[in-house]
Design an enzyme around this catalytic site. Structure first.
Site, PDB file in Angstrom:
ATOM      1  N   SER A 145       0.871  -1.186   0.000  1.00 14.55           N
ATOM      2  CA  SER A 145       0.000   0.000   0.000  1.00 14.55           C
ATOM      3  C   SER A 145       0.898   1.223   0.000  1.00 14.55           C
ATOM      4  O   SER A 145       2.072   1.152   0.394  1.00 14.55           O
ATOM      5  CB  SER A 145      -0.883  -0.001   1.253  1.00 14.55           C
ATOM      6  N   TYR A 158      -2.023  -0.536  10.508  1.00 11.19           N
ATOM      7  CA  TYR A 158      -2.125  -0.903   9.098  1.00 11.19           C
ATOM      8  C   TYR A 158      -0.861  -0.484   8.353  1.00 11.19           C
ATOM      9  O   TYR A 158      -0.301  -1.248   7.565  1.00 11.19           O
ATOM     10  CB  TYR A 158      -3.353  -0.238   8.478  1.00 11.19           C
TER      11      TYR A 158
END
Length: 254
Positions: A145, A158
């Site tokens: 990501s 995350y």
């Protein structure tokens, strides 16, 4: 013009929806046999049905990537069905914590996110790489990501998980760089998936605000990530390994 692939079998984890589904469909459209895996049986079987209805070859195998025995069984079943594993897209993952500052995150959140996003990728790699080594080559792409490349306030767990995915990717890439096994990662910004829709909960103003943060003025589409994954697996990326490819509408260029 289609991409050129030296192999014939691709595996996609997290293939029940979103980026995983679009990537499985893209592999199949290139003529590859596809193994779709997920904990969502209905969604995974739905992806397989879409591939078969389009004339492709695909199988669904349920797997929880946090469980080593299930990942081992997934690889064994792939080999039993198709005899090899040429490409693997380790895409299974779960979303961010909900807007907590770092001290507000819970141990349960930390364990859940790290187990799927990091341990899951690690489990897959440790069973995929020996297969590819033994057969003389292969390519792996892991889903990271942009949160693995830069700061991500209020989603620190995350972000840590995706930084770890990039670390795993680069380390594995160097270990296997002279063994004809390439390992890369794809780093999306916000993509229009069910995960994003859950995050904004129908709040169109919020969704528009997120879209506007991308220099291109919109969120990405799952098929745009699928195209990047297929490129990284294709012969066109034969000299590319250990790379974290951003597909982010310009987000990280700011």
């Amino acid at each position: 013009m289609g991409m050129v692939f030296s192999g014939e079998v691709a595996l996609v984890t997290g293939g029940a929806a979103g980026i995983g589904r679009e990537t499985a469909l893209a592999f199949a459209a290139e003529g590859l046999k596809v193994v779709v895996s997920d904990v969502d049986v209905a969604g995974g079987e739905g992806t397989v049905a879409l591939i078969r209805n389009a004339g492709g070859t695909a199988s669904f195998i349920r797997c929880d990537v946090t469980r080593d025995a299930e990942v081992k069984a997934l690889m064994e079943a792939t080999l039993a069905a198709y005899g090899r594993l040429d490409y693997a897209f380790n895409n299974a993952g779960i979303e961010i914590e909900q807007g907590d500052r770092l001290p507000d995150g819970t141990e349960a959140e930390f364990d859940a996110i790290m187990n799927v996003n990091v341990k899951g990728v690690w489990n897959c790699l440790r069973h995929q790489l020996p297969i590819m080594l033994a057969q003389g080559g292969g390519a792996v792409v892991n889903t990271a990501s942009i949160a693995g490349l830069c700061a991500a306030p209020k989603m620190s767990i995350y972000a840590a998980s995706k930084h770890a995915v990039i670390g795993l990717t680069k380390s594995a890439a160097i270990e296997y760089a002279r063994k004809k096994v390439r390992v890369n990662a794809v780093c999306p910004a916000v993509i229009d998936t069910e995960m994003f829709r859950r995050a904004h909960g129908g709040d169109e103003q919020y969704a528009a605000g997120v879209a506007s943060r991308h220099p291109m003025g919109r969120v990405g589409q799952p098929g745009e990530i699928a195209a990047a994954v297929l490129f990284l697996c294709s012969d066109g990326a034969a000299f590319t390994t250990g790379h974290a490819l951003t597909v982010d509408g310009g987000w990280t260029a700011i």
